[in-house]
Design an enzyme around this catalytic site. Structure first.
Site, PDB file in Angstrom:
ATOM      1  N   CYS A   1      -9.214 -10.877  12.425  1.00  0.00           N
ATOM      2  CA  CYS A   1     -10.158 -10.680  13.520  1.00  0.00           C
ATOM      3  C   CYS A   1      -9.414 -10.635  14.847  1.00  0.00           C
ATOM      4  O   CYS A   1      -8.281 -11.093  14.967  1.00  0.00           O
ATOM      5  CB  CYS A   1     -11.177 -11.814  13.548  1.00  0.00           C
TER       6      CYS A   1
ATOM      7  N   ARG B   1      -7.980  -4.829  14.484  1.00  0.00           N
ATOM      8  CA  ARG B   1      -7.903  -6.092  13.762  1.00  0.00           C
ATOM      9  C   ARG B   1      -9.170  -6.391  12.955  1.00  0.00           C
ATOM     10  O   ARG B   1      -9.202  -7.359  12.194  1.00  0.00           O
ATOM     11  CB  ARG B   1      -7.642  -7.242  14.743  1.00  0.00           C
TER      12      ARG B   1
ATOM     13  N   TRP C   1     -13.440  -9.052  11.130  1.00  0.00           N
ATOM     14  CA  TRP C   1     -13.167  -8.574   9.778  1.00  0.00           C
ATOM     15  C   TRP C   1     -13.744  -9.639   8.852  1.00  0.00           C
ATOM     16  O   TRP C   1     -13.249 -10.755   8.800  1.00  0.00           O
ATOM     17  CB  TRP C   1     -11.669  -8.402   9.546  1.00  0.00           C
TER      18      TRP C   1
ATOM     19  N   ASN D   1     -10.399 -16.672  14.618  1.00  0.00           N
ATOM     20  CA  ASN D   1      -9.628 -15.824  13.702  1.00  0.00           C
ATOM     21  C   ASN D   1      -8.936 -16.750  12.721  1.00  0.00           C
ATOM     22  O   ASN D   1      -8.162 -17.619  13.117  1.00  0.00           O
ATOM     23  CB  ASN D   1      -8.587 -14.997  14.460  1.00  0.00           C
ATOM     24  N   GLY D   2      -9.209 -16.579  11.419  1.00  0.00           N
ATOM     25  CA  GLY D   2      -8.589 -17.418  10.397  1.00  0.00           C
ATOM     26  C   GLY D   2      -9.587 -17.747   9.297  1.00  0.00           C
ATOM     27  O   GLY D   2     -10.657 -17.141   9.204  1.00  0.00           O
TER      28      GLY D   2
ATOM     29  N   GLU E   1       4.576   4.162  -1.110  1.00  0.00           N
ATOM     30  CA  GLU E   1       4.049   4.156   0.252  1.00  0.00           C
ATOM     31  C   GLU E   1       3.180   5.388   0.506  1.00  0.00           C
ATOM     32  O   GLU E   1       2.139   5.303   1.165  1.00  0.00           O
ATOM     33  CB  GLU E   1       5.198   4.080   1.263  1.00  0.00           C
TER      34      GLU E   1
ATOM     35  N   LYS F   1      -0.723   5.257   1.659  1.00  0.00           N
ATOM     36  CA  LYS F   1      -1.201   5.896   2.875  1.00  0.00           C
ATOM     37  C   LYS F   1      -2.391   6.804   2.577  1.00  0.00           C
ATOM     38  O   LYS F   1      -3.381   6.818   3.306  1.00  0.00           O
ATOM     39  CB  LYS F   1      -0.060   6.706   3.503  1.00  0.00           C
TER      40      LYS F   1
ATOM     41  N   GLU G   1      -5.523   4.688   1.659  1.00  0.00           N
ATOM     42  CA  GLU G   1      -6.003   3.904   2.802  1.00  0.00           C
ATOM     43  C   GLU G   1      -6.937   4.713   3.689  1.00  0.00           C
ATOM     44  O   GLU G   1      -7.977   4.207   4.124  1.00  0.00           O
ATOM     45  CB  GLU G   1      -4.818   3.447   3.671  1.00  0.00           C
TER      46      GLU G   1
ATOM     47  N   HIS H   1       4.329   6.544 -21.133  1.00  0.00           N
ATOM     48  CA  HIS H   1       3.965   5.221 -21.639  1.00  0.00           C
ATOM     49  C   HIS H   1       2.531   4.856 -21.246  1.00  0.00           C
ATOM     50  O   HIS H   1       2.245   3.702 -20.944  1.00  0.00           O
ATOM     51  CB  HIS H   1       4.955   4.175 -21.131  1.00  0.00           C
TER      52      HIS H   1
ATOM     53  N   LYS I   1      -5.595  -4.498  10.721  1.00  0.00           N
ATOM     54  CA  LYS I   1      -4.171  -4.249  10.967  1.00  0.00           C
ATOM     55  C   LYS I   1      -3.281  -5.406  10.539  1.00  0.00           C
ATOM     56  O   LYS I   1      -2.321  -5.222   9.816  1.00  0.00           O
ATOM     57  CB  LYS I   1      -3.960  -3.954  12.452  1.00  0.00           C
TER      58      LYS I   1
END
Length: 604
Positions: free
Chosen positions: A2, A27, A74, A98-99, A478, A482, A485, A501, A599
């Site tokens: 947050c 955030r 968030w 935030n937490g 990566e 991307k 996301e 496999h 983020k």
């Protein structure tokens, strides 16, 4: 996760808070809210992005005030709704947080027994009413906050306002970041620098367990024992313009455009007078290292995987790369012979911080690869090396990843020389290759028109696969992250040799498969893998230097510079970031703020 803001000054607190929350929206953007002081505490909040709150306040603004707190959420505890939005509290106290409060259920039961009732599902409301309880009992805001800090388990950064303490904000933190910005006749409290950078570039970070008492005129900081402490100011290394889009449609596209100059700048920063990578480490301690562990989350973990290939190939020392959330609970075997490298853009990633503290307890040498100066990881490692990528606003990391890979490549060369595995001539040859990377990134940017066409070919895919071998596999992980996301296409990455496999059963007619051909020694093997998926009807996309053999199999070619270089994955990153970007744009996705993401992951 947050974003929080506090303001005490001469400006309109509502307007400052709204502007700051927009800057902090990377955030979290599930909901937003503001509390101001005006003969008591006045609150407005709303589920949805900050625009929803702005519209609400445009019709019914809060009273004129010069002190206030704000929050962009968030969601962790409780669904996305108006009532679960911050701030939380009652007519006596309001807080933003935030937490995560881990013991909130136990505390909630105790407060219920004291007669408190709860209007939300959040852990934050429990913290707010616990503050109210101890304030009522002790009559002293600082004493109440110290008592609450001792009772809370978990992580928190809090801004607190009391109805009977006018024009004052109390700020405290444990594990979650919190900064205090110092302007002229105004003070800010925030999760991150962009929140106040339009007003001041002077700030300090609250240390673990400290409490700041913030007014327009001054800020007083107390340690956990209640003793006043003096803090030195830092100067932000970037300006407010860096946190703007600069004419680009999205922050992500702007940040990709900066990669060429970032890599060039890093190259100039970390070379000695002879042109070799130079990192200030204790050579005596380094000589005892027998094992290296790279630790990160998400994109940082992928940068670590690339570095693992480089370190083992060049320095010939055993190296592992581990996801931080697994490493911290695995009880790894570490001692003074271990070097642990912690990778984090923000320097505040919760699992990475916990892993770092565990490694230090076990006696390992610790190094941080971090972007944000003075962050928690930067402050706690034995040695920190900054990526200097500048502020990154888009939630999906691009330039920070490129900077991490580049810095880790230089660090790998440094280790190889330090361990006596690389002669000066070999190092010079490799540095000559590395210095080509900025121009190769620039050349990759010239392929953007082609990448838009490729994006149009995959925009309607439901599933997509990336495959690669060696360091191409690290790059493919990566690339897949991307794409998923920001475009919401289900995408996975696999080592190309693993297709037979089990994975190949997922490849059906017209399933896009993106194959990376950067590692020259693996190209024949990769061609065989490409043929395997083509035979199952896949839509094959090859990221490859010009090749008739590959062109005869691939449906689509994305041109890659023909370099026999260990550093090609850095260039591949730029190409595949652009592919993800344009795919998401064609699908109409919210590129800078994709759903359910934030983020900086500052909670476990």
């Amino acid at each position: 996760m947050c974003g929080i803001i506090g303001y005490a000054g001469y400006r309109n607190a509502q307007e400052v808070a709204l502007t700051a929350l927009e800057k902090l929206s990377y955030r979290g953007y599930d909901s937003a809210g503001i509390c101001v002081y005006s003969k008591g505490l006045k609150v407005e909040k709303a589920a949805g992005k900050i625009g929803v709150l702005k519209e609400k306040l445009a019709h019914s603004p809060l009273p004129e005030s010069h002190t206030g707190i704000g929050h962009t959420r968030w969601a962790t505890h409780g669904g996305v709704s108006d009532r679960n939005s911050h701030p939380h509290g009652n007519h006596r106290v309001q807080i933003v947080h935030n937490g995560i409060i881990e013991n909130y259920l136990i505390l909630k039961q105790k407060l219920t027994a004291f007669g408190y009732t709860f209007a939300t599902e959040t852990d934050t409301e429990v913290a707010a009413l616990l503050i109210d309880y101890f304030y009522g009992k002790l009559g002293d805001p600082l004493a109440a906050l110290r008592e609450v800090a001792d009772k809370l388990k978990g992580s928190f950064a809090l801004c607190v306002m009391f109805a009977d303490v006018p024009d004052t904000i109390f700020a405290l933190r444990r594990e979650s970041p919190l900064l205090v910005g110092i302007g002229k006749d105004e003070t800010f409290v925030a999760s991150d620098i962009p929140a106040f950078l339009s007003y001041t570039n002077r700030y300090f970070r609250l240390a673990e367990g400290e409490i700041a008492v913030v007014t327009r005129e001054k800020t007083t900081v107390y340690d956990r024992r209640g003793k006043e402490v003096k803090r030195n100011l830092q100067i932000a290394t970037f300006d407010a313009e860096s946190a703007e889009r600069g004419g680009y449609a999205h922050f992500m596209r702007k940040e990709i455009s900066e990669e060429k100059s970032i890599v060039a700048h890093l190259t100039s920063l970390y070379l000695d007078m002879h042109g070799f990578p130079d990192f200030k480490l204790d050579r005596e301690r380094l000589a005892k290292v027998r094992h290296i562990t790279l630790v990160g989350c998400g994109t940082a973990y992928h940068a670590g995987l690339y570095a693992k290939y480089l370190i083992e190939k060049l320095a010939r020392v055993r190296c592992d790369c581990v996801v931080a959330s697994e490493f911290r609970y695995a009880d790894p075997i570490l001692d003074a012979d271990d070097l642990c490298i912690f990778i984090s853009q923000s320097g505040e990633t919760a699992d990475t911080i916990s892993s770092l503290r565990m490694a230090k307890e076990k006696g390992a040498v610790t190094v941080g690869i971090v972007n944000v100066v003075g962050s928690t990881i930067a402050s706690e490692v034995d040695s920190v090396f900054y990526t200097y990528a500048g502020v990154e606003i888009a939630v999906a990391s691009t330039k920070a990843y490129t900077a991490q890979c580049s810095l880790l490549a230089l660090f790998s060369l440094f280790l190889a020389r330090a361990f006596g595995k690389l002669s000066d001539e070999e190092a010079k040859s490799l540095m000559k290759e590395f210095k080509k990377v900025p121009d190769l990134i620039g050349k990759a940017m010239e392929s953007e028109e082609t990448l838009v066409e490729v994006a149009a070919e995959i925009r309607d895919a439901e599933d997509l696969f990336f495959i690669g071998r060696g360091f191409d596999y690290a790059a493919s992980l990566e690339a897949s992250l991307k794409l998923k996301e920001i475009s919401y296409i289900h995408s996975e990455s696999y080592p190309a040799g693993e297709l037979k496999h089990g994975t190949i059963s997922l490849v059906t007619e017209k399933t896009p498969v993106v194959a990376l051909f950067g590692e020259r020694a693996m190209r024949e093997k990769m061609l065989a893998n490409l043929k395997e998926v083509a035979a199952r009807g896949a839509k094959t996309i090859a990221v490859c230097p010009s090749s008739d053999a590959v062109a005869s199999v691939a449906d689509i070619l994305i041109d890659l510079p023909d370099e026999e270089s260990l550093f090609v994955p850095i260039v591949e990153a730029t190409l595949l970031q652009l592919l993800a970007y344009h795919t998401a744009a064609l699908r109409g996705c919210d590129i800078d703020q994709p759903r359910n993401l934030a983020k900086s992951v500052t909670v476990e």
